[in-house]
Design a protein around this motif. Structure first.
Motif, short mmCIF file in Angstrom:
data_model
loop_
_atom_site.label_atom_id
_atom_site.label_comp_id
_atom_site.label_asym_id
_atom_site.label_seq_id
_atom_site.Cartn_x
_atom_site.Cartn_y
_atom_site.Cartn_z
N PHE A 1 -25.47 13.43 22.22
CA PHE A 1 -24.52 12.33 22.40
C PHE A 1 -23.27 12.88 23.08
O PHE A 1 -22.62 13.79 22.55
CB PHE A 1 -24.12 11.71 21.06
CG PHE A 1 -25.26 11.18 20.25
CD1 PHE A 1 -26.31 10.47 20.86
CD2 PHE A 1 -25.31 11.37 18.87
CE1 PHE A 1 -27.37 9.98 20.10
CE2 PHE A 1 -26.36 10.88 18.11
CZ PHE A 1 -27.40 10.18 18.73
N LYS A 2 -22.93 12.32 24.25
CA LYS A 2 -21.74 12.84 24.95
C LYS A 2 -20.46 12.21 24.43
O LYS A 2 -19.42 12.86 24.39
CB LYS A 2 -21.90 12.62 26.46
CG LYS A 2 -22.99 13.50 27.05
CD LYS A 2 -22.95 13.50 28.56
CE LYS A 2 -23.89 14.54 29.13
NZ LYS A 2 -25.31 14.31 28.71
N THR A 3 -20.53 10.93 24.09
CA THR A 3 -19.32 10.24 23.60
C THR A 3 -19.65 9.52 22.30
O THR A 3 -20.83 9.34 21.95
CB THR A 3 -18.83 9.19 24.61
OG1 THR A 3 -19.82 8.15 24.68
CG2 THR A 3 -18.63 9.80 26.01
N ILE A 4 -18.60 9.06 21.62
CA ILE A 4 -18.78 8.29 20.39
C ILE A 4 -19.61 7.02 20.69
O ILE A 4 -20.47 6.63 19.90
CB ILE A 4 -17.40 7.88 19.82
CG1 ILE A 4 -16.56 9.12 19.49
CG2 ILE A 4 -17.55 6.96 18.61
CD1 ILE A 4 -17.00 9.92 18.30
N GLU A 5 -19.37 6.43 21.86
CA GLU A 5 -20.08 5.19 22.22
C GLU A 5 -21.59 5.42 22.31
O GLU A 5 -22.37 4.49 22.13
CB GLU A 5 -19.54 4.63 23.53
CG GLU A 5 -18.18 3.93 23.38
CD GLU A 5 -18.20 2.83 22.31
OE1 GLU A 5 -19.04 1.92 22.38
OE2 GLU A 5 -17.35 2.90 21.39
N ASP A 6 -22.00 6.67 22.61
CA ASP A 6 -23.43 6.96 22.75
C ASP A 6 -24.21 6.74 21.46
O ASP A 6 -25.43 6.54 21.50
CB ASP A 6 -23.65 8.42 23.19
CG ASP A 6 -23.35 8.61 24.67
OD1 ASP A 6 -23.04 7.60 25.33
OD2 ASP A 6 -23.40 9.76 25.14
N PHE A 7 -23.55 6.84 20.35
CA PHE A 7 -24.32 6.64 19.09
C PHE A 7 -23.70 5.61 18.16
O PHE A 7 -24.22 5.32 17.10
CB PHE A 7 -24.53 7.98 18.37
CG PHE A 7 -23.31 8.63 17.75
CD1 PHE A 7 -22.34 9.21 18.55
CD2 PHE A 7 -23.16 8.67 16.37
CE1 PHE A 7 -21.23 9.84 17.97
CE2 PHE A 7 -22.06 9.29 15.79
CZ PHE A 7 -21.09 9.87 16.61
N ARG A 8 -22.62 5.00 18.60
CA ARG A 8 -21.98 3.99 17.74
C ARG A 8 -22.94 2.82 17.51
O ARG A 8 -23.50 2.28 18.47
CB ARG A 8 -20.69 3.49 18.37
CG ARG A 8 -19.85 2.64 17.43
CD ARG A 8 -18.50 2.29 18.03
NE ARG A 8 -18.63 1.46 19.22
CZ ARG A 8 -18.91 0.16 19.21
NH1 ARG A 8 -19.07 -0.46 18.05
NH2 ARG A 8 -19.03 -0.50 20.33
N GLY A 9 -23.16 2.48 16.27
CA GLY A 9 -24.02 1.34 15.93
C GLY A 9 -25.50 1.62 16.01
O GLY A 9 -26.32 0.72 15.86
N LYS A 10 -25.87 2.86 16.22
CA LYS A 10 -27.28 3.20 16.40
C LYS A 10 -28.15 2.89 15.18
O LYS A 10 -29.37 2.74 15.29
CB LYS A 10 -27.40 4.69 16.74
CG LYS A 10 -28.51 5.01 17.74
CD LYS A 10 -28.44 6.46 18.17
CE LYS A 10 -29.71 6.92 18.86
NZ LYS A 10 -30.10 6.12 20.04
N ALA A 11 -27.55 2.82 14.00
CA ALA A 11 -28.33 2.53 12.79
C ALA A 11 -28.42 1.03 12.51
O ALA A 11 -29.19 0.61 11.65
CB ALA A 11 -27.72 3.24 11.58
#
Lengths: 424, 449
Positions: free
Chosen positions: B306-316
Motif C-alpha cells: 500500500f503506497k498511501t492510506i487511501e490504498d487500503f482505507r475501507g478495505k475491510a
C-alpha cells in the motif's frame, strides 16, 4: 515476595483445568485456586485453600523441591515459558496469615478421645491439626526444644529460617489448641506403655535418627561430623559455628548438598562433594547441586572412599577411582589418591530409629527389603496403621525419608485413619 | 516507502495520527511537544464557555496486572481562558505550519457559535471539530451529548457553524445512542465536511468495596463518567463501520476509540477512517508511542504494497455483511495440533462448561492433550480463543465450498423452518447430553462438594 510481585506473578497463571501442578503435589493443594485468590486480593482465602490440604503450607512453600513437583508440572514448561513461582506464592499467602494471626479454622466438636503424638516434626504437627479438626484432643511429646523437626534442625537455613518454621507451628497451635511437651523424649518400652494407658491412639512421627556411620577406619577423628548434625548446629547457632578451610562432603543426597552450600557460604576455601557414582545418579535434585556449584563447591565423581587420614584431627580422605560395570562398581587398581582436608561432612544418610521402634509391642519393621534404605522402616497399611492397631505412623519413619510435603500428606491420611479406628 | 500523508476533507497532516481533544491537547506546550515527537495532528481541548472542574477526575478499569484497559473521566472542556488558547493556537501553527491543528468547540447560542468559529479561524486553525459527544457535565447544560443525541438539534447547530466557517468542519458523535447513523446523517445534512467518532461512553467504572463510592471519588460522591481506552475499541469499530457503509452519511471519518498501537490504527483505516485520534494511550504512556504507531503502520503498508492510506482505507468494509447474508453452508471444526498443545485443558473446560461439549479428555491421566469430538463441534471458535498457544487450535473447513445459502436467500424463497422438528431448523443438528449425565461426570479430585 512483595504484594506487587505476587500480584504480577499470580496474573500469569492460566488456571488450567484439573491442573497438573495440583496432581504433582503430594498434598494436592488446589494451586490455581489459591493463585486466583491471591490475584483477587483474597489472601486469607488463599491461605485457607493451602492449609486445607497441607498443614505445613508455609514450610512447604519454602522447602519443597518445587522444580520437581508443582512448578515442574506447570504447563508453561511445555511452552518454554518460565513456570509460575508456585512455592513463593504459597509462602507469600501463608506468611500473611501467620503474621496477621488470623484464625482460619475451627476445631471439630469434642469427641472425648485423646491421642498422643510422638514427635513435633512435620508429620506430628500435621496429624495434630487434622485430629483437632476432627474433634480429638492431642498431646505431642517432642524430644527437642523446638517444633518442626528437620524444618528447624535439618534443612539449609537459606530455605526457611528457624523463626519462620516455629512461627507457623505456633500459629497452628494457637487455633487448634494441641499441647506440645518439649524436651520430653519417649525413650523406651515403659514410656510407650504409659502412652498406651493414657491415650486412645498413638501417632508415631519420629522421623529418622542421626547420620549413619561410614564403616571405614579413621572416621572417629576430629573434624569428621555428620552433614545433618553440621546443619543442625549451624541452624541453632545462626551460622556461628566453625567450618574447615578444606571441606570434603561425602555423599550425593540433598543434605550433602545443603552442607556443601552452607560450607561455601560460611567461608570454606574449598568444598569437594565426593560421590561414588556419576553426577546423574546422585539422589540430590539437580538444582540443589547447581546451587552448591554456584557457591564454589566442586564435584568429584566415581570415587570410593577409603580410610580417613590424620592424627588426632582429620588431614585427608583416601579415595580410589572406580568404574561401573554391569551396574556394579569396580575399583580401578592403582588409582588411589589422598584428598587433603581439615573437615569431613558425612552426607551418608540418616539411620532408622530401629532400637526405639522395637520397644513398641507388636509393630512390624521392614527387615527383609533388598533395598538397604528401606530396612528399618515402620510397616503401615493404607490408613497408616501399624501392626499394633493402636499405633499409627507417618513421615520419614514410614517412608524412609522424603520431603516435608510427603510427611504432611501422609499424616493427614493417618489422622483420618485414627478417626475411623476410634469410631469402630 | 509508504506515504503516510493524510487529507481529511481538506485538513492535511503528515500522518494519520492525531491527538484527540482531551487532556493531552490542553495547551500549546503539550501540542508542540507532540508534533516535535512526530504526531501528525491535534484536536485542541474543547474551547467554549467558562467551566469549573472538580478534583479527582479519572477512574481506571484494570484487568489482572494490566492497568487502564478501560478508563473513564469526569473532566469538562477546557477551563483555560479562550484568549490564551487562541494565542497558543497561532504560536503552534507558526512553528508547525504543515501539521493539522483542529479546534474543538462547544458553545450554546447561534451567536456564540459564530463568534468562536471566527476566533479560531483567525488564530489559524486548520479545521473545527464540534463536540457533540461529551456525556457528563456539559450535557446537563444542553451541550455535548445532549446535542449528539438529538439529530435535529445537531443539524441546526452544524448549519449555524457552516454559516460562517471557511475551514472544514468535523462533527464529533456520541456513542450514547442506539443508531449512530442518524446523527451522522444529520451532520451531513447540516453541511458538515466530516464526522469523527466515537466520543466516550457513559459509564460507572467500578465501586470501591470499602467506601462504597465509585471512582473517581469527589468528597465521598461520584458521578457517571465517559468511558474510553482499549476496551471500547470494538464498540468504536462497529459504529465506524455503520457510518462508513451508510451511503447517506458519505463523508470522511476520523476514527476514535481505544487506539493504542499501529495495529489498532490499521483496523480503523481498514474500516474506513481517514485519520485516527488517540487519547487514553497517550495519557498512559506519553507522546513517545507515536514511534511505534508510525513505524508499525509504515512497515505494514510496505509489506502489503500500500503506497498511501487511501490504498487500503475501507478495505475491510465489503467483508462485513448483515447476519442474514452469511453462508449457512460454511462449516468449520476445531483442530488441535497435539505437537503444540501444552495440556492446560482450558479448551476442554471452556467447551464443556461454556459451549457445546465437543472436546473430550483421554482416559489416561498422563495424557493431558484433549481431543475434538468433531460431530459435536459447531465451529464456534471458543477453544481456539482460550488456547494460550499461538496457532495450536485452528478452525478447519469441512464443507466443499461449492454451496452457498443464506438466511436471506431462504427468506426470499419462503424456505424457512416453521417448527422445531423441521429439518431446516438449526437446533435439530445441535446435540446436547442428557441433564443427569452432568452429575455422573468424573470430577478432578480437588473439586469439593
Amino acid at each position: 515476595m512483595t504484594d506487587t510481585e505476587a500480584y504480577y506473578e499470580s496474573s500469569r497463571c492460566l488456571y488450567c483445568y484439573d491442573a497438573p501442578c495440583i496432581n504433582a503435589c503430594p498434598t494436592g493443594i488446589d494451586i490455581p485456586l489459591f493463585i486466583r485468590q491471591i490475584n483477587s486480593d483474597n489472601k486469607d482465602g488463599a491461605a485457607k485453600t493451602i492449609y486445607e490440604s497441607n498443614w505445613m503450607g508455609h514450610a512447604c512453600g519454602n522447602v519443597c523441591p518445587t522444580e520437581e513437583l508443582c512448578e515442574g508440572a506447570c504447563v508453561y514448561n511445555h511452552q518454554d515459558v518460565k513456570p509460575i513461582e508456585i512455592g513463593r506464592l504459597q509462602a507469600h499467602a501463608t506468611d500473611r496469615v501467620i503474621r496477621s494471626k488470623k484464625k482460619l479454622f475451627r476445631t471439630g466438636k469434642d469427641t472425648g478421645k485423646k491421642i498422643a503424638i510422638v514427635g513435633a516434626g512435620p508429620a506430628g504437627i500435621s496429624a495434630a491439626c487434622e485430629l483437632r479438626m476432627l474433634g480429638h484432643a492431642v498431646d505431642i511429646y517432642e524430644a527437642k526444644a523446638k517444633p518442626s523437626g528437620l524444618c528447624v534442625y535439618g534443612v539449609a537455613p537459606y530455605k526457611l529460617t528457624n523463626e519462620e518454621a516455629v512461627d507457623e507451628v505456633n500459629y497452628l497451635q494457637e487455633q487448634f489448641g494441641f499441647n506440645v511437651h518439649y524436651n520430653k523424649p519417649i525413650t523406651g518400652r515403659a514410656d510407650f506403655e504409659k502412652l498406651e494407658k493414657g491415650y486412645d491412639a498413638i501417632f508415631i512421627g519420629i522421623g529418622l535418627g542421626g547420620t549413619s556411620s561410614l564403616g571405614v577406619p579413621g572416621e572417629d577423628k576430629q573434624g569428621v561430623i555428620g552433614a545433618l548434625e553440621f546443619v543442625e548446629e549451624l541452624r541453632m547457632k545462626q551460622q556461628k559455628t566453625p567450618v574447615g578451610k578444606k571441606v570434603i562432603v561425602l555423599g550425593g543426597g540433598n543434605t550433602a548438598m545443603d552442607a556443601a552450600s552452607e560450607s561455601c557460604r560460611m567461608g570454606a576455601e574449598s568444598v569437594i562433594v565426593a560421590y561414588r557414582r556419576g553426577p546423574e545418579e546422585m539422589g540430590a535434585y539437580g538444582f540443589e547441586f547447581d546451587l552448591g556449584k554456584k557457591g564454589g563447591a566442586e564435584g568429584v565423581f566415581n570415587v570410593t572412599r577409603g580410610e580417613v587420614m590424620g592424627d588426632k584431627a582429620v588431614k585427608g580422605v583416601k579415595f580410589i577411582r572406580n568404574k561401573a560395570a554391569y551396574g556394579k562398581i569396580e575399583a580401578i587398581p592403582g588409582s588411589e589418591f589422598v584428598e587433603p582436608c581439615d573437615m569431613v561432612l558425612l552426607g551418608t544418610g540418616q539411620g532408622k530409629q530401629v532400637e526405639l521402634l522395637e520397644q513398641i509391642s507388636g509393630v512390624k519393621l521392614e527387615h527383609k527389603s533388598r533395598i538397604l534404605d528401606d530396612r528399618g522402616r515402620l510397616v503401615v497399611n493404607e490408613h497408616f496403621q501399624t501392626n499394633n492397631a493402636k499405633y499409627f505412623a507417618a513421615g520419614d519413619a514410614v517412608n524412609g525419608g522424603v520431603e516435608v510435603v510427603n510427611a504432611a500428606a501422609e499424616a493427614k491420611k493417618a489422622a483420618h485413619g485414627i478417626d475411623q479406628y476410634l469410631k469402630k | 516507502m509508504a506515504d503516510l500523508r493524510t487529507n481529511l476533507a481538506g485538513i492535511k497532516s503528515p500522518n494519520p495520527f492525531w491527538l484527540a481533544s482531551a487532556p493531552p491537547t490542553n495547551s500549546g506546550y503539550q501540542i508542540m511537544k507532540a508534533f516535535d515527537a512526530g504526531w501528525g495532528g491535534a484536536v485542541w481541548k474543547t474551547l467554549g464557555v467558562p467551566v469549573v472542574n472538580v478534583s479527582s477526575r479519572y477512574g481506571s478499569l484494570n484487568y489482572r496486572d494490566n492497568r487502564m484497559m478501560g478508563f473513564n473521566n469526569i473532566e469538562l472542556i477546557t477551563d483555560r481562558p479562550l484568549k490564551d488558547n487562541l494565542r497558543e493556537i497561532s504560536e503552534v501553527k507558526k512553528r508547525f505550519p504543515d501539521h493539522a491543528v483542529i479546534a474543538s468547540l462547544m458553545v450554546e447560542t447561534r451567536e456564540e457559535w459564530h463568534n468562536i468559529v471566527r476566533d479560531v479561524e483567525n488564530a489559524g486553525a486548520d479545521g473545527i471539530e464540534l463536540n457533540f459527544g461529551c456525556p457528563h457535565g456539559m450535557c446537563e447544560r444542553g451541550m455535548g451529548s445532549a446535542v449528539g443525541q438529538e439529530p435535529k438539534v445537531l443539524q441546526t447547530i452544524v448549519e449555524w457553524v457552516k454559516e460562517v466557517a471557511k475551514i472544514p468542519v468535523i462533527t464529533k458523535l456520541t456513542p450514547n445512542i442506539s443508531d449512530i447513523t442518524r446523527p451522522a446523517r444529520a451532520a451531513r445534512a447540516g453541511g458538515s465536511d466530516a464526522i469523527s467518532l466515537i466520543n466516550t461512553i457513559q459509564s460507572v467504572i467500578g465501586v470501591d468495596l470499602d467506601t462504597f463510592v465509585p471512582s473517581p471519588n469527589v468528597d465521598g460522591k461520584s458521578t457517571n463518567g465517559g468511558y474510553c481506552g482499549p476496551a471500547v475499541k470494538p464498540i468504536a469499530l462497529n459504529m465506524l463501520k455503520n457510518c462508513a457503509q451508510d451511503k447517506q452519511v458519505g463523508i470522511p471519518i476520523s476514527g476514535i476509540g481505544g487506539v493504542e498501537n499501529w495495529r489498532d490504527a490499521a483496523e480503523f483505516i481498514l474500516l474506513g477512517a481517514t485519520s485516527v485520534q488517540v487519547c487514553t494511550a497517550v495519557m498512559h504512556f506519553g507522546f513517545g508511542i507515536i514511534r511505534d504507531l508510525k513505524t508499525g503502520l509504515e512497515r505494514y503498508m510496505d509489506e502489503k504494497g500500500f503506497k498511501t492510506i487511501e490504498d487500503f482505507r475501507g478495505k475491510a468494509l465489503p467483508n462485513i455483511l448483515h447476519w442474514e447474508d452469511l453462508n449457512l453452508k460454511y462449516k468449520v471444526v476445531a483442530d488441535i495440533n497435539k505437537d503444540k498443545c501444552i495440556g492446560c485443558q482450558l479448551c476442554y473446560t471452556a467447551c464443556e462448561d461454556g459451549a457445546h461439549q465437543a472436546i473430550s479428555l483421554s482416559s489416561d491421566p498422563a495424557d493431558r492433550k484433549p481431543t475434538i469430538i468433531e460431530e459435536n463441534c459447531v465451529g464456534c471458535n471458543l477453544c481456539s480463543i482460550v488456547c494460550p498457544v499461538e496457532d495450536c487450535i485452528t478452525m478447519e473447513r469441512r464443507d466443499d465450498g461449492k454451496q452457498h445459502l443464506t438466511w436471506g436467500d431462504r427468506t426470499r424463497e419462503g424456505n424457512l423452518p416453521k417448527t422445531f422438528d423441521d429439518p431446516l431448523a438449526g437446533g435439530l443438528h445441535h446435540w446436547v447430553p442428557e441433564p443427569a449425565e452432568a452429575l455422573a461426570k468424573v470430577k478432578p479430585r480437588h473439586y469439593k462438594g
